[in-house]
Design a protein around this motif. Structure first.
Motif, PDB file in Angstrom:
ATOM      1  N   VAL A  85      10.249   1.849  -4.515  1.00 31.53           N
ATOM      2  CA  VAL A  85      11.624   2.017  -4.977  1.00 31.53           C
ATOM      3  C   VAL A  85      12.511   0.906  -4.433  1.00 31.53           C
ATOM      4  O   VAL A  85      13.342   0.327  -5.157  1.00 31.53           O
ATOM      5  N   GLY A  86      12.351   0.576  -3.145  1.00 26.14           N
ATOM      6  CA  GLY A  86      13.171  -0.465  -2.539  1.00 26.14           C
ATOM      7  C   GLY A  86      12.978  -1.818  -3.204  1.00 26.14           C
ATOM      8  O   GLY A  86      13.961  -2.515  -3.518  1.00 26.14           O
ATOM      9  N   SER A 106       7.405  -3.700  -9.426  1.00 25.63           N
ATOM     10  CA  SER A 106       7.180  -3.551  -7.982  1.00 25.63           C
ATOM     11  C   SER A 106       5.889  -2.782  -7.701  1.00 25.63           C
ATOM     12  O   SER A 106       5.155  -3.106  -6.770  1.00 25.63           O
ATOM     13  N   GLY A 107       5.596  -1.772  -8.528  1.00 21.27           N
ATOM     14  CA  GLY A 107       4.348  -1.034  -8.338  1.00 21.27           C
ATOM     15  C   GLY A 107       3.136  -1.899  -8.576  1.00 21.27           C
ATOM     16  O   GLY A 107       2.143  -1.818  -7.845  1.00 21.27           O
ATOM     17  N   THR A 122      12.903 -16.119  -8.244  1.00 24.01           N
ATOM     18  CA  THR A 122      13.366 -15.095  -7.307  1.00 24.01           C
ATOM     19  C   THR A 122      12.563 -13.809  -7.451  1.00 24.01           C
ATOM     20  O   THR A 122      12.265 -13.135  -6.466  1.00 24.01           O
ATOM     21  N   LEU A 123      12.183 -13.467  -8.674  1.00 25.30           N
ATOM     22  CA  LEU A 123      11.383 -12.272  -8.903  1.00 25.30           C
ATOM     23  C   LEU A 123       9.991 -12.440  -8.313  1.00 25.30           C
ATOM     24  O   LEU A 123       9.433 -11.516  -7.713  1.00 25.30           O
ATOM     25  N   ASN A 124       9.426 -13.634  -8.473  1.00 22.14           N
ATOM     26  CA  ASN A 124       8.100 -13.901  -7.914  1.00 22.14           C
ATOM     27  C   ASN A 124       8.108 -13.783  -6.398  1.00 22.14           C
ATOM     28  O   ASN A 124       7.148 -13.293  -5.783  1.00 22.14           O
ATOM     29  N   ALA A 125       9.178 -14.217  -5.761  1.00 27.71           N
ATOM     30  CA  ALA A 125       9.258 -14.128  -4.294  1.00 27.71           C
ATOM     31  C   ALA A 125       9.222 -12.669  -3.848  1.00 27.71           C
ATOM     32  O   ALA A 125       8.539 -12.320  -2.873  1.00 27.71           O
ATOM     33  N   CYS A 129       6.271 -10.566  -1.634  1.00 30.03           N
ATOM     34  CA  CYS A 129       6.563  -9.707  -0.477  1.00 30.03           C
ATOM     35  C   CYS A 129       5.995  -8.306  -0.691  1.00 30.03           C
ATOM     36  O   CYS A 129       5.395  -7.712   0.213  1.00 30.03           O
ATOM     37  N   ALA A 130       6.186  -7.780  -1.896  1.00 28.47           N
ATOM     38  CA  ALA A 130       5.659  -6.452  -2.197  1.00 28.47           C
ATOM     39  C   ALA A 130       4.140  -6.433  -2.149  1.00 28.47           C
ATOM     40  O   ALA A 130       3.530  -5.479  -1.648  1.00 28.47           O
ATOM     41  N   ALA A 131       3.507  -7.516  -2.674  1.00 23.76           N
ATOM     42  CA  ALA A 131       2.049  -7.590  -2.683  1.00 23.76           C
ATOM     43  C   ALA A 131       1.487  -7.626  -1.260  1.00 23.76           C
ATOM     44  O   ALA A 131       0.401  -7.112  -0.998  1.00 23.76           O
TER      45      ALA A 131
END
Length: 362
Positions: A85-86, A106-107, A122-125, A129-131
């Motif tokens: 969610v974050g 994000s999932g 910016t989305l890839n960054a 981080c999420a990965a």
């Protein structure tokens, strides 16, 4: 403005959950995580309400046994869901994605599925981080479990060994009675030395990993807290009735026990009196004290003082740990045992509370 607020909310969630993970799994000292505590209480309360309806200690123990392990699994799931969610809020804030598309993004990254990807830098960054977050959190949890169960095993070994010395459930007077019965009073010092070290280990493990407090023994008549109470009561009785006997090891075991309970109370936010007066009133009555003394006398335990003379000395020691032990025993629904206070609900137990042993004939 909405996207700015979403970005701020996403950053707060991600950083807050990282803090919870670090406090729970990484930092080797007692640190309280509000998120973890809330999740564990949410898991425990409905099961506790069910257990409160049961009439026997065995049934209650069966109901509560899975709670602590289940809380660990639910905590991991809650961490990952919160991270999802974050990061989704962060991605929605820096891109034109809707919240639902951001959750998919994000999932996909968090669980390293890779079926969804954006083209913005910016989305890839954020995706990177999420990965990284998913495997790190899962890896930390996997590494956390062996340490947790090793500490549990160390705890339960001494609790199981005490069963032959103190009955099931254990009881302080029973320890002294059985040692007198088999004429091993000279080896009591070894018992108290062992439990001094055990208390120190318990203090370290159960404040670093608070979920261990709710891990139950393999049998409903065993419990780490009741075992510790039995040893401390035996130590207090030894000091009260036998002032001429060496008392250094007995005193150290007794002090290690109530210091351990205070450390656990601090980690759980339970208030207590740091410096109780020796004449403070006990919940344990003098009549119940005499029943324990009678059990010791049955097996020939030598007493240098009368019960009336020993009572003030015993009370002076017990005021240091009685209130905390009773509070924790109620909180974790420990097995009912003599001298261990009330529980959440009145229950029965099929195993005799104070087994009577006889000396062999001849």
């Amino acid at each position: 403005m909405l996207r700015v607020l979403m970005g701020i909310a996403g950053a707060v969630v991600v950083l807050g959950i990282f803090s919870s993970v670090l406090r729970t799994l990484v930092i080797p000292r007692p640190t309280r995580s509000s998120f973890t505590r809330i999740v564990q209480r949410a898991v425990q309360r409905p099961v506790q309400l069910l257990a409160d309806q049961m009439e026997s200690a065995e049934a209650k123990d069966r109901a509560l046994a899975p709670v602590a392990p289940l809380a660990i699994v639910i905590t991991l799931i809650s961490w990952l869901a919160s991270f999802m969610v974050g990061y989704a809020l962060l991605e929605a804030a820096v891109s034109g994605l809707s919240v639902s598309d951001a959750l998919v993004e994000s999932g996909s990254s968090l669980f390293t599925l890779g079926f969804a990807s954006g083209t913005r830098a910016t989305l890839n960054a954020i995706d990177f981080c999420a990965a990284a977050t998913g495997p790190i959190v899962i890896g930390l949890q996997v590494g956390y479990l062996p340490a947790l169960y090793t500490a549990y095993q160390r705890r339960e070994t001494e609790v199981t060994l005490l069963e032959a010395r103190a009955g099931s459930p254990p009881w302080g007077p029973e320890i002294l009675a059985r040692y007198a019965q088999v004429e091993l009073l000279d080896s009591l010092t070894d018992l108290f030395r062992s439990w001094e070290r055990w208390s120190a280990g318990l203090s370290e493990s159960h404040t670093t990993y608070p979920v261990l407090i709710n891990f139950r023994s393999t049998k409903p008549v065993r419990n780490w807290l009741i075992a510790l109470l039995a040893v401390m009561d035996a130590a207090a009785l030894r000091l009260a009735f036998n002032p001429s006997q060496p008392g250094a090891d007995v005193r150290m075991a007794l002090r290690a026990g109530f210091v351990c309970l205070r450390d656990i109370a601090d980690s759980r936010g339970i208030p207590y009196d740091y410096d109780p007066h020796p004449d403070d009133v006990l919940e344990l009555t003098y009549e119940d004290f005499l029943k324990g003394v009678a059990r010791m006398a049955e097996q020939g335990y030598p007493m240098e003082r009368t019960p009336q003379e020993a009572w003030p000395h015993f009370r002076g020691w017990r005021v240091n740990y009685e209130a905390l032990t009773y509070r924790l025993a109620r909180d974790i629904d420990a097995v009912p045992a003599p001298w261990s206070g009330p529980r959440r609900t009145s229950v029965t137990i099929s195993t005799p509370l104070t087994p009577i042993d006889r000396r062999p004939a001849g």
